[in-house]
Design an enzyme around this catalytic site. Structure first.
Site, PDB file in Angstrom:
ATOM      1  N   GLU A  70       0.834  -1.207   0.000  1.00 58.13           N
ATOM      2  CA  GLU A  70       0.000   0.000   0.000  1.00 58.13           C
ATOM      3  C   GLU A  70       0.870   1.260   0.000  1.00 58.13           C
ATOM      4  OE1 GLU A  70      -1.193   2.973   2.924  1.00 58.13           O
ATOM      5  OE2 GLU A  70      -1.982   1.120   3.768  1.00 58.13           O
ATOM      6  N   GLU A 145      10.107   1.817   2.344  1.00 58.36           N
ATOM      7  CA  GLU A 145       8.763   1.771   2.898  1.00 58.36           C
ATOM      8  C   GLU A 145       8.531   0.554   3.789  1.00 58.36           C
ATOM      9  OE1 GLU A 145       6.553   4.263   2.629  1.00 58.36           O
ATOM     10  OE2 GLU A 145       8.157   5.323   1.566  1.00 58.36           O
TER      11      GLU A 145
END
Length: 973
Positions: A70, A145
């Site tokens: 995501e 991330e």
């Protein structure tokens, strides 16, 4: 254009159309012929258009792969190759919502905008991001991330870093978050709900890059997508835009089915430890949670009925199960939750601040109480109140923070994700009408009997404190990393150093002009140069000032009684907040607290007592403290609303000793959750308290000081009870005075005349003594504090007062907020530092504060703050970049407002002395910003950061190792 069923429009076949009365919308359900992508449009007159694409994404483990995907798909795509197109859109679009969310079974990507051109731009960027991300060719995105080993030299310390890794360290530091992670896994251990889609910090480093990209390859395909459109946009244009991205794909079978957990034969019990410090008392720190699997999310009536039942049994002040648990003294705080977002919804009954030895008694009280309700029947007034409460919420459609379209999409996905109609949960009238049978039948008693008393598919989750667990885990990880580093040869160590360097170089690199220009952007000519006028009239009614807002509210009256509290002595200020927390939850002369709660829910949309403050825009020392009675009801129910408010403020009884104690404990538990989950707000309130008298007042009634006030009350309750109730009575008498009152009233103008009767009723309950204002001797000044907890991350706040430094407010500071938050600090603190978030806030009273969220660093973050001035000094934004930042700033100003938001914002401006001319001047200053303006604020931030007002809440070891920064270091708990 009228669309006809079974026709194909830009690749999409229209399968069904239906008008949804409850949403005032035409629903259209499509299927994409080539790929099988599902699309659902709600057509209506709302200009706040919403687009969302979601995918069914069931993870098989707790490595956080769905969550990391995501984050990562928004870090560049084939068409938009910027390092972070998502951030570029935050900086410079007119979006009213822009985000992405990971659930246990799905991942969704919503955007919203009131500007059609901007809306299409957002759809383009998001579709390219999810379908064509750069993750396949750029492993550094996964490292940034997700997680990576970080090493700067062969002799250096090997650590793990990464945005999601650090975010989840923060989540796992909160016992509340930990409990909600284990509740679904206790009931559905053999399904996707048995693992943590967000990621367990202990498991995240087990995720490989290969596993990461394979997850995207498997699930991020149009055949596995659920696309949603909402608002007044032209549907065929929207379909054409979307088809441009889908038409190159072929239909596949993604094998993403969400499996159902086979029911248990008996209740399961699990015990989970959570960390507290070695010095912290572990008594009364255990959480007990009874949980039940309730049918499936495809049963919309059952789902709505359990939302009503959960409120009825546990959440409202008259809740019989909550009352029984409090009176049994099993714990100090009771709450409940019904989660309908999973395939098998879950009801949870939760007791906080308890002991493991209370588990049998906990179960016995729950089951005995519920059996008695089944045998004897539930009070029909309580049932009516609970149904009305839920129906008011549904019909008001006031979703603060989320656009309506997104809320409808999430409701639709409760059935749509599992191959049922997306309309099941949106057409609620029939379900409400069936549930209302409970007023004359045993509807709810039968639900309790079937789904709770006779339901073996249940669990008992025990979350218990363990002293020093966090420290032990930290040492175990440190040893593990040292051992791992020792096992590496020089070539392997050099590879980690090289990867660390490559990642840092990528993070520090700038996108080329060509790449940035590929991201679509509006022009300044697309912005309305005029500020939106919020309706407000200053009127007079019987010598009482009225702020009237002529707004269409669909016959709902928003009626606020605003009481100036500046006549309350300084030592009694915390009691104003406590009074607000207690009122409407205690008995009055006329009603028991149970009956009062029912009357409120039957006749109104809610009565709440809120402490707030407003600062004078021209005087940083001057502020207005208030206690506001916020209420709402249908116009025809104004007489009942007024009588209830009068009864509460005049005739509340403070003689219910045990009830008051339980409410104090409940508020204390809520404050503890705030400290764990929103540490940045606690640290920021502390910094603001160093800057202005208003900041001290706000911290006293909303921050750590108020939490400690509650702790002291609880610890000395029996000895100090008489003092407590005397102080509450004093404050009540001082505050609820007609001479303190300003009324805010929001509705259509034709109903303004109804206000006089309401005022006549309420004024009978107010005293009219002469009011004497008091002075608060608040001495502002530096009190740099380190607030230590067992959290694995920090919340780092720093601020200053620009008016004290000789500067005045300028609208350009709103743009500076945007630039610093989403460019300089985003790169320094989030991307490079690994924090989950960072924000700059400039207030009109002179205060500036910066705070980081779930931050693994401390000194490095402060250093980043301190060097803001250099960034501003060297700022060289071209015309396009300046326009981008202006657009992003205007998007925050032009957010669509509900009627209650309109009144709240215009009232706060009124009390601060902010006129429409001030708002227009601010907008003009924003629109005229250039690079020189940005550079001109360098000296302000240099002087401000040199003031060195700092507060950090977080890990004790990290704070102690930086103790030279702080004047005081104290434990929070």
């Amino acid at each position: 254009m009228i669309l006809e069923k079974n026709n194909i429009y830009n690749g999409f076949k229209l399968q069904e159309t239906k008008y949804i009365n409850e949403l005032n919308s035409e629903a259209m359900i499509f299927i994409h012929e080539k790929t099988g992508a599902k699309l659902f449009k709600l057509q209506n007159s709302d200009d706040n258009k919403v687009f969302c694409i979601g995918f069914r994404t069931p993870p098989k483990d707790s490595t956080g792969v769905a969550h990391i995907i995501e984050h990562s798909v928004l870090c560049g795509s084939e068409k938009y190759r910027s390092k972070e197109p998502f951030v570029e859109l935050l900086k410079g679009s007119l979006n009213t919502f822009l985000n992405a969310m990971t659930f246990p079974d799905k991942t969704i990507y919503p955007v919203a905008s009131r500007n059609s051109k901007d809306f299409h731009n957002l759809i383009n960027v998001y579709l390219d991001a999810v379908l064509h991300p750069l993750i396949y060719n750029e492993p550094l995105i996964f490292m940034q991330e997700g997680w990576h080993y970080e090493l700067n030299s062969p002799e250096g310390e090997l650590i793990i870093n990464g945005v999601v890794y650090n975010e989840m360290k923060g989540v796992y530091s909160s016992p509340d978050s930990l409990l909600y992670r284990y509740i679904p896994s206790s009931l559905m251990p053999n399904t996707t709900y048995g693992v943590d889609s967000g990621g367990d910090p202990d498991e995240i480093p087990n995720l490989t890059y290969e596993g990461f990209v394979n997850f995207h390859k498997r699930y991020y395909h149009p055949s596995n997508s659920y696309i949603f459109l909402y608002g007044d946009g032209e549907v065929t244009e929207e379909l054409k835009l979307i088809d441009n991205y889908l038409k190159d794909y072929e239909k596949i079978s993604p094998d993403s089915e969400i499996y159902t957990q086979k029911p248990f034969n008996e209740m399961k019990e699990i015990v989970i430890p959570y960390t507290i410090s070695k010095e912290e008392e572990d008594k009364d720190k255990t959480y007990l949670s009874l949980n039940f699997s309730i049918g499936t999310s495809m049963d919309a009536e059952l789902s709505l009925a359990f939302q009503v039942l959960t409120y009825m049994l546990i959440q409202n002040p008259a809740a019989p199960l909550k009352k029984a648990l409090i009176e049994a003294e099993i714990g100090k705080s009771v709450n409940g939750d019904y989660d309908s977002s999973s395939k098998q919804p879950v009801l949870s009954i939760i007791v906080k601040n308890s002991e493991e030895e209370n588990k049998e008694k906990f179960q016995q009280v729950v089951f005995d109480t519920l059996k008695a309700l089944v045998d004897n029947g539930i009070d029909k007034e309580l049932i009516e109140a609970s149904i009305n409460f839920q129906e008011f919420l549904l019909r008001e459609s006031d979703f603060r923070g989320y656009p309506k379209g997104l809320v409808y999409y999430m409701g639709a996905m409760e059935s749509w994700l599992h191959d049922e109609s997306p309309l099941l949960h949106l057409e609620y009238d029939n379900h409400i009408n069936k549930i209302k049978q409970a007023l004359t039948t045993n509807y709810f008693e039968e639900l309790i009997d079937k789904y709770i008393l006779k339901n073996n598919h249940s669990s008992l989750v025990i979350l218990k404190p363990e002293k020093g667990l966090g420290e032990k885990k930290a040492k175990d990880l440190e040893k593990k990393l040292k051992d791992y580093k020792s096992s590496l040869n020089s070539k392997e160590i050099e590879k980690i150093i090289s990867n660390t360097k490559r990642l840092r170089e990528r993070q520090q690199s700038q996108d080329s002009e060509e790449v940035l220009h590929s991201i679509p952007q509006l022009a300044l000519s697309d912005i309305d140069k005029k500020a939106e006028w919020l309706p407000i009239e200053e009127l007079q009614l019987q010598n009482t000032k009225v702020l009237f807002h002529d707004v269409f509210t669909n016959k709902i009256a928003y009626l606020n009684f605003i009481f100036d509290t500046s006549n309350v002595p300084e030592e009694l200020v915390p009691y104003i907040r406590l009074l607000g927390d207690l009122l409407s939850k205690l008995s009055t002369d006329k009603y028991s607290y149970e009956s009062l709660s029912n009357k409120i829910n039957i006749n109104t949309g809610g009565i709440n007592f809120v402490v707030n403050t407003s600062s004078n825009k021209d005087n940083t020392e001057d502020f207005k403290p208030m206690l506001t009675v916020k209420s709402k009801a249908l116009i025809e129910k104004l007489p009942e609303l007024s009588n209830l408010i009068g009864e509460i403020i005049k005739n509340t009884k403070f003689s219910e000793k045990s009830k008051i104690l339980s409410l104090i404990r409940e508020q204390k538990a809520r404050m503890e959750s705030l400290i764990y989950n929103s540490g940045h707000s606690i640290a920021s309130l502390k910094v603001l308290s160093y800057l202005t008298p208003k900041g001290i007042y706000d911290e006293t009634v909303r921050g750590l000081s108020y939490y400690r006030f509650l702790c002291t009350l609880e610890e000395n309750y029996n000895d100090e009870y008489e003092v407590l109730i005397n102080n509450l009575a004093k404050v009540k008498e001082l505050v609820f005075n007609l001479n303190n009152l300003t009324i805010s009233y929001t509705c259509e103008k034709e109903y303004y005349n109804r206000l006089e009767e309401a005022l006549n009723v309420v004024s009978q309950y107010l005293n009219c003594d002469k009011v004497y204002k008091v002075s608060y001797n608040y001495g502002v000044g530096k009190k740099n504090e380190g607030l230590t907890t067992e959290a694995k991350v920090q919340y780092v706040a720093k601020g200053f007062n620009y008016k004290e430094l000789g500067f005045e407010y300028n609208g350009a500071l709103r743009v500076i907020e945007n630039i610093l938050t989403l460019d300089y600090l985003w790169n320094k603190v989030r991307v490079m530092g690994g924090a989950y978030g960072v924000n700059v806030n400039v207030l009109k009273d002179g205060s500036v504060y910066i705070s980081s969220y779930r931050d693994p660093k401390l000194a490095e973050t402060i250093n980043a703050y301190d060097n803001i001035f250099n960034y501003l000094k060297d700022f060289q934004g071209g015309e396009r970049e300046i326009v981008k930042y202006i657009l992003g700033t205007i998007s925050r100003l032009d957010f669509p407002l509900t009627p209650s938001m309109i009144s709240d914002i215009s009232d706060s401006r009124y009390f601060a002395g902010i006129t429409y001319e001030d708002i227009q001047k601010e907008r003009d200053e924003i629109l005229s910003l250039n690079s020189e303006t940005v550079q001109s604020f360098s000296s302000l931030f240099k002087m401000g950061m040199e003031e060195n007002y700092i507060c950090v809440l977080g890990n004790e070891e990290k704070i102690q190792s930086n103790k030279s920064i702080f004047e005081n270091i104290t434990k929070v708990f």
